[in-house]
Design an enzyme around this catalytic site. Structure first.
Site, PDB file in Angstrom:
ATOM      1  N   LYS A 135     -15.768  -4.055  -7.805  1.00 29.50           N
ATOM      2  CA  LYS A 135     -15.901  -3.185  -8.810  1.00 29.50           C
ATOM      3  C   LYS A 135     -17.070  -2.450  -8.789  1.00 29.50           C
ATOM      4  O   LYS A 135     -17.604  -1.298  -9.674  1.00 29.50           O
ATOM      5  CB  LYS A 135     -16.270  -4.741  -9.665  1.00 29.50           C
ATOM      6  CG  LYS A 135     -16.913  -4.494 -10.862  1.00 29.50           C
ATOM      7  CD  LYS A 135     -17.092  -5.523 -12.147  1.00 29.50           C
ATOM      8  CE  LYS A 135     -18.677  -5.802 -12.559  1.00 29.50           C
ATOM      9  NZ  LYS A 135     -20.478  -4.920 -12.781  1.00 29.50           N
ATOM     10  N   ASN A 136     -17.730  -2.576  -8.324  1.00 24.79           N
ATOM     11  CA  ASN A 136     -19.078  -2.167  -8.635  1.00 24.79           C
ATOM     12  C   ASN A 136     -19.348  -1.077  -7.861  1.00 24.79           C
ATOM     13  O   ASN A 136     -19.840   0.368  -8.130  1.00 24.79           O
ATOM     14  CB  ASN A 136     -20.364  -2.942  -8.191  1.00 24.79           C
ATOM     15  CG  ASN A 136     -20.928  -3.825  -9.379  1.00 24.79           C
ATOM     16  OD1 ASN A 136     -20.553  -4.115 -10.040  1.00 24.79           O
ATOM     17  ND2 ASN A 136     -21.613  -4.910  -8.443  1.00 24.79           N
TER      18      ASN A 136
ATOM     19  N   CYS B  27     -23.750  -6.446 -19.367  1.00 25.34           N
ATOM     20  CA  CYS B  27     -23.618  -8.143 -19.469  1.00 25.34           C
ATOM     21  C   CYS B  27     -25.731  -8.129 -19.195  1.00 25.34           C
ATOM     22  O   CYS B  27     -26.144  -7.090 -18.914  1.00 25.34           O
ATOM     23  CB  CYS B  27     -24.042  -8.413 -17.816  1.00 25.34           C
ATOM     24  SG  CYS B  27     -22.419  -9.633 -17.395  1.00 25.34           S
TER      25      CYS B  27
ATOM     26  N   ARG C 273     -32.972  -4.999 -18.022  1.00 26.32           N
ATOM     27  CA  ARG C 273     -32.508  -4.012 -17.307  1.00 26.32           C
ATOM     28  C   ARG C 273     -33.112  -2.626 -17.155  1.00 26.32           C
ATOM     29  O   ARG C 273     -32.468  -1.983 -18.039  1.00 26.32           O
ATOM     30  CB  ARG C 273     -30.497  -3.957 -16.716  1.00 26.32           C
ATOM     31  CG  ARG C 273     -30.979  -5.756 -16.562  1.00 26.32           C
ATOM     32  CD  ARG C 273     -29.069  -5.693 -16.414  1.00 26.32           C
ATOM     33  NE  ARG C 273     -28.966  -5.599 -15.424  1.00 26.32           N
ATOM     34  CZ  ARG C 273     -27.365  -6.307 -15.274  1.00 26.32           C
ATOM     35  NH1 ARG C 273     -26.591  -6.371 -15.793  1.00 26.32           N
ATOM     36  NH2 ARG C 273     -26.538  -5.159 -14.084  1.00 26.32           N
ATOM     37  N   PRO C 274     -34.283  -2.179 -17.124  1.00 23.41           N
ATOM     38  CA  PRO C 274     -34.604  -1.278 -16.293  1.00 23.41           C
ATOM     39  C   PRO C 274     -34.309  -0.089 -16.147  1.00 23.41           C
ATOM     40  O   PRO C 274     -32.922  -0.579 -15.486  1.00 23.41           O
ATOM     41  CB  PRO C 274     -36.129  -1.528 -16.634  1.00 23.41           C
ATOM     42  CG  PRO C 274     -36.034  -2.458 -15.239  1.00 23.41           C
ATOM     43  CD  PRO C 274     -35.030  -3.610 -15.619  1.00 23.41           C
ATOM     44  N   ILE C 275     -34.585   1.016 -16.528  1.00 27.38           N
ATOM     45  CA  ILE C 275     -33.994   2.461 -15.977  1.00 27.38           C
ATOM     46  C   ILE C 275     -34.644   3.577 -15.752  1.00 27.38           C
ATOM     47  O   ILE C 275     -34.544   4.610 -15.895  1.00 27.38           O
ATOM     48  CB  ILE C 275     -32.581   3.007 -16.874  1.00 27.38           C
ATOM     49  CG1 ILE C 275     -32.811   3.581 -18.256  1.00 27.38           C
ATOM     50  CG2 ILE C 275     -31.451   2.316 -16.969  1.00 27.38           C
ATOM     51  CD1 ILE C 275     -32.181   4.740 -19.253  1.00 27.38           C
ATOM     52  N   ASP C 276     -36.748   2.837 -15.243  1.00 24.96           N
ATOM     53  CA  ASP C 276     -36.925   3.804 -15.646  1.00 24.96           C
ATOM     54  C   ASP C 276     -37.083   4.633 -13.712  1.00 24.96           C
ATOM     55  O   ASP C 276     -37.679   5.663 -14.099  1.00 24.96           O
ATOM     56  CB  ASP C 276     -38.700   2.790 -15.041  1.00 24.96           C
ATOM     57  CG  ASP C 276     -38.416   2.075 -14.592  1.00 24.96           C
ATOM     58  OD1 ASP C 276     -37.606   0.766 -15.299  1.00 24.96           O
ATOM     59  OD2 ASP C 276     -39.517   1.795 -13.448  1.00 24.96           O
TER      60      ASP C 276
ATOM     61  N   ASP D 121     -26.049 -11.426  -6.933  1.00 25.93           N
ATOM     62  CA  ASP D 121     -24.286 -11.356  -8.536  1.00 25.93           C
ATOM     63  C   ASP D 121     -23.449 -13.257  -7.710  1.00 25.93           C
ATOM     64  O   ASP D 121     -21.973 -13.127  -8.037  1.00 25.93           O
ATOM     65  CB  ASP D 121     -23.171 -10.411  -7.854  1.00 25.93           C
ATOM     66  CG  ASP D 121     -24.326  -9.236  -8.722  1.00 25.93           C
ATOM     67  OD1 ASP D 121     -25.116  -9.534  -9.652  1.00 25.93           O
ATOM     68  OD2 ASP D 121     -23.377  -8.177  -8.676  1.00 25.93           O
TER      69      ASP D 121
ATOM     70  N   ARG E 199     -14.901  -9.302 -17.038  1.00 26.63           N
ATOM     71  CA  ARG E 199     -14.574  -7.991 -16.707  1.00 26.63           C
ATOM     72  C   ARG E 199     -15.065  -7.150 -15.652  1.00 26.63           C
ATOM     73  O   ARG E 199     -14.535  -6.244 -15.114  1.00 26.63           O
ATOM     74  CB  ARG E 199     -16.473  -7.877 -17.267  1.00 26.63           C
ATOM     75  CG  ARG E 199     -17.021  -7.919 -17.721  1.00 26.63           C
ATOM     76  CD  ARG E 199     -18.058  -7.953 -18.296  1.00 26.63           C
ATOM     77  NE  ARG E 199     -18.306  -6.097 -18.804  1.00 26.63           N
ATOM     78  CZ  ARG E 199     -19.239  -6.272 -19.966  1.00 26.63           C
ATOM     79  NH1 ARG E 199     -19.706  -7.031 -20.815  1.00 26.63           N
ATOM     80  NH2 ARG E 199     -19.327  -4.368 -19.994  1.00 26.63           N
TER      81      ARG E 199
HETATM   82  C1  UD1 Z   1     -26.342  -4.090  -9.519  1.00 25.46           C
HETATM   83  C2  UD1 Z   1     -25.249  -4.784 -10.317  1.00 25.46           C
HETATM   84  C3  UD1 Z   1     -25.378  -5.819 -10.701  1.00 25.46           C
HETATM   85  C4  UD1 Z   1     -26.269  -6.607  -9.379  1.00 25.46           C
HETATM   86  C5  UD1 Z   1     -27.576  -5.261  -8.688  1.00 25.46           C
HETATM   87  C6  UD1 Z   1     -28.430  -5.914  -7.647  1.00 25.46           C
HETATM   88  C7  UD1 Z   1     -23.355  -2.363 -10.594  1.00 25.46           C
HETATM   89  C8  UD1 Z   1     -22.186  -1.889 -11.959  1.00 25.46           C
HETATM   90  N1  UD1 Z   1     -24.460  -4.070 -10.996  1.00 25.46           N
HETATM   91  O1  UD1 Z   1     -27.585  -3.646 -10.643  1.00 25.46           O
HETATM   92  O2  UD1 Z   1     -24.384  -5.919 -10.827  1.00 25.46           O
HETATM   93  O3  UD1 Z   1     -27.276  -7.539  -9.866  1.00 25.46           O
HETATM   94  O4  UD1 Z   1     -26.951  -3.888  -8.448  1.00 25.46           O
HETATM   95  O5  UD1 Z   1     -27.537  -7.181  -6.612  1.00 25.46           O
HETATM   96  O6  UD1 Z   1     -23.314  -2.000  -9.618  1.00 25.46           O
HETATM   97  N2  UD1 Z   1     -34.882  -1.905 -11.639  1.00 25.46           N
HETATM   98  C9  UD1 Z   1     -36.157  -1.348 -12.438  1.00 25.46           C
HETATM   99  N3  UD1 Z   1     -36.040  -0.251 -12.333  1.00 25.46           N
HETATM  100  C10 UD1 Z   1     -34.924   0.370 -12.431  1.00 25.46           C
HETATM  101  C11 UD1 Z   1     -34.023  -0.252 -11.896  1.00 25.46           C
HETATM  102  C12 UD1 Z   1     -33.402  -1.438 -11.417  1.00 25.46           C
HETATM  103  O7  UD1 Z   1     -37.738  -2.179 -11.770  1.00 25.46           O
HETATM  104  O8  UD1 Z   1     -34.658   1.018 -13.356  1.00 25.46           O
HETATM  105  C13 UD1 Z   1     -35.760  -3.471 -10.713  1.00 25.46           C
HETATM  106  C14 UD1 Z   1     -34.847  -4.114 -11.756  1.00 25.46           C
HETATM  107  O9  UD1 Z   1     -34.758  -5.097 -12.766  1.00 25.46           O
HETATM  108  C15 UD1 Z   1     -33.995  -5.708 -10.689  1.00 25.46           C
HETATM  109  C16 UD1 Z   1     -34.112  -4.276  -9.549  1.00 25.46           C
HETATM  110  O10 UD1 Z   1     -34.609  -3.656  -9.649  1.00 25.46           O
HETATM  111  O11 UD1 Z   1     -34.751  -5.767 -10.418  1.00 25.46           O
HETATM  112  C17 UD1 Z   1     -32.752  -4.631  -8.882  1.00 25.46           C
HETATM  113  O12 UD1 Z   1     -31.485  -3.957 -10.140  1.00 25.46           O
HETATM  114  P1  UD1 Z   1     -31.134  -3.174  -9.836  1.00 25.46           P
HETATM  115  O13 UD1 Z   1     -29.980  -2.861  -7.952  1.00 25.46           O
HETATM  116  O14 UD1 Z   1     -31.092  -1.299 -10.250  1.00 25.46           O
HETATM  117  O15 UD1 Z   1     -28.779  -2.771 -10.566  1.00 25.46           O
HETATM  118  P2  UD1 Z   1     -27.795  -2.690 -11.279  1.00 25.46           P
HETATM  119  O16 UD1 Z   1     -27.934  -1.395 -10.381  1.00 25.46           O
HETATM  120  O17 UD1 Z   1     -28.978  -2.651 -12.646  1.00 25.46           O
END
Ligand code: UD1
Length: 429
Positions: free
Chosen positions: A22-23, A118, A123-126, A306, A398
């Site tokens: 999926k991912n 989910c 879940r930040p995107i910074d 996960d 999903r």
């Molecule tokens: C992806 C997976 C999700 C999995 C996660 C960690 C997909 C679609 N989803 O999510 O199932 O649980 O990897 O293996 O592939 N963070 C920040 N800022 C950001 C982005 C992340 O601080 O801009 C932090 C998050 O809060 C978290 C950590 O980084 O603590 C890891 O998150 P991330 O690896 O980015 O998760 P996703 O890519 O959203």
């Protein structure tokens, strides 16, 4: 609104074949936006998140041709705009954020509704935005949209202080057609990072180092069409492996990459479960008593976050005391009260769960709070005595293709019912 009804306590025997990841799929499909020709994607899982991202691309102008259950041809030539307007679809899935990197890489601009999906925690995107800014984009978060603008992007060094799967993938997408050399330092190393890089390279990209801490991307002018097969789903495989460990039995899990399952296999062995690794399959056998163990989640190659809820469900029936530490997400234990309804003995304080295993869980009426929490409810229900009824299965669907069929084929008593159907409530708690 449908539900799963599980009559637990049956051991599992037989074979389960794992679908595509999926991912990886939810990043590879938007990556086609970067290409100038049609691409054929094979081994796609037939799940809701994939259907949604394909529908988004179709809405944007791509032509989607389903060749079979697991093969789709995507022709991106009809995508003429960087603006994504189908808010409803985008807000239905988290991974719609990959459209940001793909559109920025293709059009140097992007306007994408804020991603949904989910939400087991914030879940930040910074970090994604930081990567785009480093390449030269201006990023603005509007009320419900993200706007990226740039005159021109230039290769640069992006340094992530936190390892992020999504930000690493988005940085790759944005950089692949950006002139110059981009270095991604502190990159995530998950199997789907390598899969996305392999897909982009199959289209003519120049990406090296995926799967290590530093990824080097030399920008190319254009990308050509290709045929690409997605890797097997590591988490789907791990979920069924944990299910066999929880119920007992002997199941061959086929179409996997055992290398991707190392940390899961190692923890299953700690519980006394036998795992035999073969070329493209693993055989999971659990005959004796299940033993408690300690684990903590970490970015790849560590134990995947996960798989954390599924292991907490599994360890709820292990002899002794287990400790599970969540080191990737804040507060990813919100599903534990659901397991307590099934008489699991678990205390959690923030990022650590202490599990006092008991002989048997008791069937109950529970909810799938998110995708992997839902998978944990399925595992608990399969291992429990009596009937478990799981609500909100849309989250489970999903990410798990044909979950009922796959489990039924190995002897589980699980079915999907609509709310209207009469359920025998006599055995529910
Ligand atoms: C992806 C997976 C999700 C999995 C996660 C960690 C997909 C679609 N989803 O999510 O199932 O649980 O990897 O293996 O592939 N963070 C920040 N800022 C950001 C982005 C992340 O601080 O801009 C932090 C998050 O809060 C978290 C950590 O980084 O603590 C890891 O998150 P991330 O690896 O980015 O998760 P996703 O890519 O959203």
């Amino acid at each position: 609104m449908d539900k799963f009804i599980i009559n637990g306590g049956k051991k599992l025997y037989g074979e389960i074949s794992i679908s595509g990841a999926k991912n990886a799929a939810v990043a590879i499909i938007p990556a086609v936006v970067l290409c100038d020709e049609p691409c054929v994607i094979e081994n796609l899982p037939r799940i809701r998140d994939v259907a949604v991202i394909l529908a988004i691309l179709e809405h944007m102008g791509a032509k989607i041709d389903r060749k079979s259950d697991s093969v789709v041809e995507i022709d991106p030539r009809g995508i003429k705009s960087y603006k994504v307007t189908c808010e409803g679809l985008v807000s239905d899935m988290r991974a719609s954020y990959y459209l940001l990197g793909a559109l920025l890489g293709r059009f140097h601009n992007a306007l994408v509704p804020y991603p949904g999906g989910c939400s087991f925690c914030e879940r930040p995107i910074d970090l994604h935005l930081k990567a785009f800014e480093t390449l030269g984009a201006n990023c603005e978060i509007l009320f419900d949209k993200i706007k990226l603008e740039s005159e021109k992007l230039t290769g640069a060094t992006i340094n992530f202080e936190i390892v992020s799967v999504g930000a690493t993938m988005n940085a790759m997408l944005a950089a692949v057609r950006t002139p110059g050399v981009t270095l991604i330092e502190g990159a995530a190393k998950e199997p789907h990072i390598v899969d996305l890089a392999n897909f982009l390279n199959s289209m003519g990209a120049n990406i090296k180092g995926a799967g290590t801490d530093v990824i080097k991307i030399k920008g190319v002018d254009s990308l050509h069409g290709c045929t690409y097969s997605i890797i097997p789903d590591q988490i789907e495989a791990g979920t069924y492996m944990a299910a066999v460990a929880a119920t007992g039995g002997d199941v061959l899990i086929k179409n996997v990459t055992p290398e991707h399952l190392k940390s899961i296999i190692s923890k299953l062995r700690d519980t006394g479960t036998t795992v035999q690794e073969q070329d493209e399959s693993v055989r999971v056998i659990r005959e004796g008593e299940l033993k408690a163990c300690q684990l903590k989640t970490m970015p790849h190659p560590g134990f995947p976050t996960d798989m954390q809820p599924q292991f907490v469900a599994l360890l709820s029936t292990a002899t002794g005391k287990s400790r599970v530490m969540e080191c990737v997400w804040e507060n990813r234990f919100s599903y534990i009260p659901q397991l307590r309804k099934m008489k699991a003995d678990i205390i959690d304080n923030g990022n650590v769960a202490y599990i006092h295993g008991r002989d048997r869980l008791q069937g109950a009426k529970v909810r799938a709070l998110d995708l992997r929490a839902g998978a944990a409810m399925v595992i608990a229900g399969l291992a429990a005595t009596g009937i478990t009824e799981i609500e909100d299965i849309k989250y489970i669907e999903r990410g798990y293709e044909k979950i009922i069929e796959k489990l039924t084929a190995v002897g589980a008593d699980i079915r999907r019912v609509t709310v209207k159907e009469d359920v025998d409530e006599s055995n529910l708690n």
